[in-house]
Write a protein that holds these residues in place. Structure first.
Motif, PDB file in Angstrom:
ATOM      1  N   ARG A 167     115.772  83.497  21.139  1.00  0.00           N
ATOM      2  CA  ARG A 167     115.780  83.181  22.571  1.00  0.00           C
ATOM      3  C   ARG A 167     115.748  84.473  23.393  1.00  0.00           C
ATOM      4  N   GLU A 200     110.773  82.914  20.357  1.00  0.00           N
ATOM      5  CA  GLU A 200     110.549  81.497  20.074  1.00  0.00           C
ATOM      6  C   GLU A 200     110.662  80.676  21.354  1.00  0.00           C
ATOM      7  N   VAL A 201     111.706  80.938  22.141  1.00  0.00           N
ATOM      8  CA  VAL A 201     111.926  80.238  23.408  1.00  0.00           C
ATOM      9  C   VAL A 201     112.342  81.262  24.448  1.00  0.00           C
ATOM     10  N   TYR A 203     113.522  82.038  28.618  1.00  0.00           N
ATOM     11  CA  TYR A 203     114.115  81.457  29.816  1.00  0.00           C
ATOM     12  C   TYR A 203     114.008  82.462  30.961  1.00  0.00           C
ATOM     13  N   LYS A 244     106.926  74.547  31.749  1.00  0.00           N
ATOM     14  CA  LYS A 244     107.330  73.905  30.502  1.00  0.00           C
ATOM     15  C   LYS A 244     108.575  73.048  30.749  1.00  0.00           C
TER      16      LYS A 244
END
Length: 251
Positions: A167, A200-201, A203, A244
């Protein structure tokens, strides 16, 4: 309250928060909606602010970039609520990247129980605070940018390419439905892009004052990550529906 006094209070609040809402001003200044609208119009005519849907925002340029000290005093409550939401996304044992900045720094008080997490950061201040709460931390090396206390440069980009992150949490200067995620400094933008490519992700932490703002250097399209924000005006958020995901922090 005299017009001059009321408008001075409006500008003082704008300087502190970067964005102000019409209904909050009506309540705080004990004035009618029409009076506040007139004040905002007069202040915009004087070049002191820019009116937006439901309020007003501070005037900024593509290269505007407040320093750490100035940013640390703005939107403190909003950043704290967004930070709390951000930390809730982290899972035990993950490798996490924290971008340098006051929005990501606000996450650290909520991370004291994440002793199995490895954090990589380009923020000098963040690395120090993470060490204070015994979170295993890797500080990437390179050129120190004095205003933001961020490590930047080609060495950082090359180092980042060797890592992978579960993350990434990234502070931003501007989030715009057309121009995407932006920041004033191309060197910082390059580091941010390198980080996003290894995640991967991702924010994007953006309080309400960052929405519909644009800075000089593009970092990514909106679709590159999840927007974490305190903005709850659905008329504003509808412009970002192609993201997203949008996660709203509790007030």
């Amino acid at each position: 309250m005299l017009t001059e006094e009321r408008q001075a209070k409006i500008l003082a609040q704008l300087a502190r928060d970067g964005v102000i809402k019409l209904q909050d001003l009506v309540k705080d200044l004990d004035s009618s909606t029409s009076t506040i609208r007139r004040d905002l119009q007069e202040l915009e005519d004087q070049g002191k602010l820019v009116r937006v849907h439901g309020g007003a925002k501070a005037i900024s340029t593509l290269q505007s970039e407040p320093g750490v000290v100035e940013k640390s005093t703005k939107n403190v409550h909003a950043k704290r609520q967004i930070a709390k939401l951000a930390v809730q996304q982290i899972r035990a044992g993950e490798v996490v990247y924290l971008d340098a900045g006051t929005s990501t720094e606000a996450m650290i008080p909520f991370m004291s129980n994440l002793d199995t997490v490895l954090v990589v950061t380009n923020g000098v201040q963040l690395a120090s605070e993470l060490a204070d709460i015994n979170v295993k931390t890797y500080l990437v090396g390179g050129e120190l940018k004095n205003t933001t206390k961020a490590i930047i440069g080609a060495d950082v980009v090359e180092t980042i390419k060797k890592f992978r992150f579960n993350r990434v949490f990234m502070g931003v200067n501007g989030v715009h439905p057309k121009f995407g995620i932006t920041t004033p400094d191309p060197n910082e933008a390059a580091v941010k892009r390198a980080v996003l490519a290894q995640s991967e992700v991702s924010y994007f932490l953006a309080d309400a004052s960052k929405l519909n703002e644009v800075s000089f250097a593009k970092v990514a399209d909106l679709e590159a990550g999840v927007l974490l924000t305190d903005e709850d005006d659905q008329d504003i958020l509808k412009d970002f529906e192609h993201l997203k995901q949008i996660m709203e922090a509790e007030k």
